[in-house]
Design an enzyme around this catalytic site. Sequence first.
Site, mmCIF file in Angstrom:
data_model
loop_
_atom_site.group_PDB
_atom_site.id
_atom_site.type_symbol
_atom_site.label_atom_id
_atom_site.label_comp_id
_atom_site.label_asym_id
_atom_site.label_seq_id
_atom_site.Cartn_x
_atom_site.Cartn_y
_atom_site.Cartn_z
ATOM 1 C CB SER A 17 -1.742 -1.129 42.003
ATOM 2 O OG SER A 17 -2.285 -0.190 42.928
ATOM 3 C CE1 TYR B 101 -1.043 2.635 38.344
ATOM 4 C CE2 TYR B 101 -2.498 2.804 40.259
ATOM 5 C CZ TYR B 101 -1.280 2.437 39.701
ATOM 6 O OH TYR B 101 -0.318 1.865 40.497
#
Length: 264
Positions: free
Chosen positions: A142, A155
Site C-alpha cells: 500500500s 497498518y
Amino acid sequence: MSDSNKGAALVTGASTGIGAVYADRLAKRGYDLILVARDEARLAALAERLRAEAGVKVEVLKADLTDRADLAKVEERLASDTAITLLLNNAGAAHFGGFETVDRDAHEKLIALNVLAVTRLAAAAAANFVPRDTGTIINISSVVGLVPEFKSPVYGATKAFVTYLTQGLRVEYADSKLRLQAVLPGATRTEIWERSGADLNAADPETVMDVNDLVDAALVGLDQGELITIPSLPDAGDFDAFNAARLKMAPNLSRRTPAARFKA
C-alpha cells in the site's frame, strides 16, 4: 492440478475485492487457480463462474491465515505443489483508528495477517520456485507504507514491511528467474473500508480507484518487469528519484565514527 502451460496461481484473500479481480484476470490469462479465503461460499461461487468463463481448473481452499494451523496448511501446499507457479499474497486487513484507541489484540491480529502470513507464504513459495528457477510472487502492499502522514501507523508499518520484503527478496534472488512485484494501491473501492470502520464515501472521489482498474494496471506493471508498481503514479521517475535518494544515503548509514554534526 494443472494442465495449463502457465501452471496454477494461488490467490489469498480471493473471495472479494482485489483478490477476486486478480483471480478473474489470471484465469483469463490461462492460469489454473487455488483460491484461498475464509468465506467458502463466496469462493465456491467465484470458482464456479471462472470455470465456466475461462475454462480453467479452480480449487477452493478455505483458510483463516491468522490461524496457525490453517496457515500451515496453505504453506505446505505452496512449498510442495510444483504445479503452482504464481503466488498472489493479497489477504490483508486495515485499521484506521487512533493508535491508542484500537484494541491491542486487534493490532496483533493485523500484524499476523499482514506481516507474518505474508512472510511465511512468500518463504514457502520461494522454497518451491527458486530450486526450479521459475515462479512469480506478487505482494499487495500500500502507498500508506510510504507516507506516515496518512496517519495509520500500524497498518502503514505492516505495508512498509511488505514493500521492503519484496525489495529485499529481489536482492537475494537477483541471479534467479524468480519474478517479484510489490503492488502499492492507493485508496481502492473494496470492502476493506467497511471492515476497518472507515467511510470511503468521505474520501475525495478523485483519489479512489476502481478495483478493476487497479488490478489491470498492476498486471501491466508485472508484464513490464516492475518491482514496485504504484498504479496511480503518473511518472515512474518520481519513485526512481525517491529510491535514488535512499541509495545516496547508503554509504553513510554505517560508519566507524559519529557524524561531525553530533560533536559537542
